[in-house]
Design a protein around this motif. Sequence first.
Motif, PDB file in Angstrom:
ATOM      1  N   GLY A  69      17.504 -30.472 -12.460  1.00  0.00           N
ATOM      2  CA  GLY A  69      18.236 -29.252 -12.168  1.00  0.00           C
ATOM      3  C   GLY A  69      17.576 -28.495 -11.031  1.00  0.00           C
ATOM      4  N   LYS A  70      17.400 -27.187 -11.190  1.00  0.00           N
ATOM      5  CA  LYS A  70      16.808 -26.342 -10.146  1.00  0.00           C
ATOM      6  C   LYS A  70      15.290 -26.243 -10.246  1.00  0.00           C
ATOM      7  N   TRP A  71      14.700 -26.762 -11.322  1.00  0.00           N
ATOM      8  CA  TRP A  71      13.307 -26.477 -11.627  1.00  0.00           C
ATOM      9  C   TRP A  71      12.442 -27.730 -11.556  1.00  0.00           C
ATOM     10  N   ASN A  72      11.154 -27.512 -11.259  1.00  0.00           N
ATOM     11  CA  ASN A  72      10.145 -28.538 -11.476  1.00  0.00           C
ATOM     12  C   ASN A  72       9.605 -28.374 -12.894  1.00  0.00           C
ATOM     13  N   TRP A  73       9.393 -29.506 -13.556  1.00  0.00           N
ATOM     14  CA  TRP A  73       8.975 -29.488 -14.958  1.00  0.00           C
ATOM     15  C   TRP A  73       7.644 -30.230 -15.125  1.00  0.00           C
ATOM     16  N   HIS A  74       7.002 -29.987 -16.268  1.00  0.00           N
ATOM     17  CA  HIS A  74       5.824 -30.746 -16.689  1.00  0.00           C
ATOM     18  C   HIS A  74       5.993 -31.154 -18.143  1.00  0.00           C
ATOM     19  N   GLU A 112      24.726 -11.220 -11.861  1.00  0.00           N
ATOM     20  CA  GLU A 112      25.515 -10.028 -12.124  1.00  0.00           C
ATOM     21  C   GLU A 112      25.620  -9.718 -13.610  1.00  0.00           C
ATOM     22  N   GLY A 113      24.952 -10.509 -14.446  1.00  0.00           N
ATOM     23  CA  GLY A 113      24.975 -10.269 -15.882  1.00  0.00           C
ATOM     24  C   GLY A 113      26.044 -11.098 -16.575  1.00  0.00           C
ATOM     25  N   GLY A 114      26.061 -11.039 -17.886  1.00  0.00           N
ATOM     26  CA  GLY A 114      27.034 -11.804 -18.658  1.00  0.00           C
ATOM     27  C   GLY A 114      26.383 -12.948 -19.396  1.00  0.00           C
ATOM     28  N   GLU A 115      27.219 -13.851 -19.904  1.00  0.00           N
ATOM     29  CA  GLU A 115      26.746 -14.984 -20.685  1.00  0.00           C
ATOM     30  C   GLU A 115      26.132 -16.049 -19.778  1.00  0.00           C
ATOM     31  N   PRO A 116      25.137 -16.812 -20.294  1.00  0.00           N
ATOM     32  CA  PRO A 116      24.543 -17.870 -19.474  1.00  0.00           C
ATOM     33  C   PRO A 116      25.565 -18.958 -19.134  1.00  0.00           C
ATOM     34  N   CYS A 117      25.416 -19.528 -17.948  1.00  0.00           N
ATOM     35  CA  CYS A 117      26.350 -20.552 -17.449  1.00  0.00           C
ATOM     36  C   CYS A 117      25.583 -21.830 -17.141  1.00  0.00           C
ATOM     37  N   SER A 118      26.215 -22.952 -17.371  1.00  0.00           N
ATOM     38  CA  SER A 118      25.623 -24.246 -17.056  1.00  0.00           C
ATOM     39  C   SER A 118      25.500 -24.414 -15.549  1.00  0.00           C
ATOM     40  N   ILE A 119      24.326 -24.840 -15.090  1.00  0.00           N
ATOM     41  CA  ILE A 119      24.152 -25.045 -13.648  1.00  0.00           C
ATOM     42  C   ILE A 119      24.930 -26.268 -13.179  1.00  0.00           C
ATOM     43  N   TRP A 120      25.143 -27.228 -14.061  1.00  0.00           N
ATOM     44  CA  TRP A 120      25.852 -28.438 -13.666  1.00  0.00           C
ATOM     45  C   TRP A 120      27.354 -28.209 -13.646  1.00  0.00           C
ATOM     46  N   ALA A 121      27.898 -27.656 -14.695  1.00  0.00           N
ATOM     47  CA  ALA A 121      29.343 -27.402 -14.720  1.00  0.00           C
ATOM     48  C   ALA A 121      29.718 -26.390 -13.649  1.00  0.00           C
ATOM     49  N   GLU A 122      28.853 -25.374 -13.490  1.00  0.00           N
ATOM     50  CA  GLU A 122      29.120 -24.325 -12.510  1.00  0.00           C
ATOM     51  C   GLU A 122      29.176 -24.908 -11.111  1.00  0.00           C
ATOM     52  N   GLY A 123      28.177 -25.743 -10.773  1.00  0.00           N
ATOM     53  CA  GLY A 123      28.134 -26.302  -9.432  1.00  0.00           C
ATOM     54  C   GLY A 123      29.300 -27.214  -9.146  1.00  0.00           C
ATOM     55  N   LEU A 124      29.607 -28.113 -10.068  1.00  0.00           N
ATOM     56  CA  LEU A 124      30.682 -29.071  -9.851  1.00  0.00           C
ATOM     57  C   LEU A 124      32.027 -28.373  -9.754  1.00  0.00           C
ATOM     58  N   THR A 125      32.290 -27.466 -10.680  1.00  0.00           N
ATOM     59  CA  THR A 125      33.572 -26.766 -10.679  1.00  0.00           C
ATOM     60  C   THR A 125      33.744 -25.936  -9.423  1.00  0.00           C
ATOM     61  N   GLN A 126      32.683 -25.230  -9.045  1.00  0.00           N
ATOM     62  CA  GLN A 126      32.773 -24.364  -7.874  1.00  0.00           C
ATOM     63  C   GLN A 126      32.983 -25.176  -6.609  1.00  0.00           C
ATOM     64  N   LYS A 127      32.256 -26.280  -6.459  1.00  0.00           N
ATOM     65  CA  LYS A 127      32.404 -27.101  -5.260  1.00  0.00           C
ATOM     66  C   LYS A 127      33.819 -27.663  -5.147  1.00  0.00           C
ATOM     67  N   ARG A 128      34.334 -28.175  -6.248  1.00  0.00           N
ATOM     68  CA  ARG A 128      35.688 -28.740  -6.210  1.00  0.00           C
ATOM     69  C   ARG A 128      36.725 -27.659  -5.941  1.00  0.00           C
TER      70      ARG A 128
END
Length: 328
Positions: free
Chosen positions: A36-41, A128-144
């Motif tokens: 996703g957007k983060w580096n993990w360990h 802007e606040g509100g409920e958390p959103c999936s970074i994957w669904a958000e990105g794909l839907t927005q791009k399309r």
Amino acid sequence: MSDSAYRVETTSRLAQWRIDNLASCTYRKSDPFKIGKWNWHLSVEKNRVLFVKLYPEISNLTRENPPIASFVIRVVCSVGDRKALTHPEITDKQLKTNEDFVWGIEVPLTGKFIIDVEFLDLKTFPREGGEPCSIWAEGLTQKRSNATALTSLSRMLTEGIHSDIIINASDGSTGAHRAILAARSPVFRSMFSHDLKEKELSTIDICDMSIDACHAFLNYIYGNIGQEEFMNHRLALLRAADKYDISDLKDVCHESLLEDIDTTNVLDRLQNASLYQLPRLKTSCMRYLVKFGKIYDVRDDFNAFLLCAESELIAEIFHEVLNAWKGF
């Protein structure tokens, strides 16, 4: 121990860390891996119990927008019958530190084993606040959605689908749509909201722009301009952006004009910077002329420039010259 002992192999949502046999008291931390957007360990600590941790690398992104993770994590013995220990599925757990997810395994493990993490979802809270959103669904839907919308807008313009206003340029005419023009420009919106001739006659006269420049202007408004077209008409687009109060286009033109200042265009750029209130462009042009000494390379053109330039701009140039002399 080789570097591969710390490397985590990944796909888009799966991470696997292969670990050799651990000593009785051992701590090991993986190299960072990106999901996703983060580096993990991942880390393991073996005493009487084996502790497995999963956490994002500390960064500004993690502090400002920590991941909310759903995942399945397993430890798989890589020899024999590949016995697997699976943690109950984690759902929507916010991970900020290396203590937010700790899995204690009391079953003794021998030999090589694999830590397998399958990310089911990663969410963040919108700025802007509100409920958390999936970074994957958000990105794909927005791009399309964006791609489809831009394609549709482009077809509306190029195919003249339900055009309801004519724009008359200096050497030709073309169709457009009131609603789109009004949405992009407060000046156009005012034209169509009051009893002006543009509303009554369904025409807009832009006599200071060629039809090619007008097409470039409309292509920008409709999200369909190409780089070559933009470069060919930058100054006309800057004038139109200023005239019709389209700030994003003005900003784009400003940034572009900063990139290729040279002796053939610096005086024109300086004039336009003053005319359209582009402070960074004005500063860059004056530095190019004065600090870098290019004023001597354009001496004849500069003398002609001084005859027609505004007194305020001339004063700024000489102020820059005086400051440069003070530095010697």
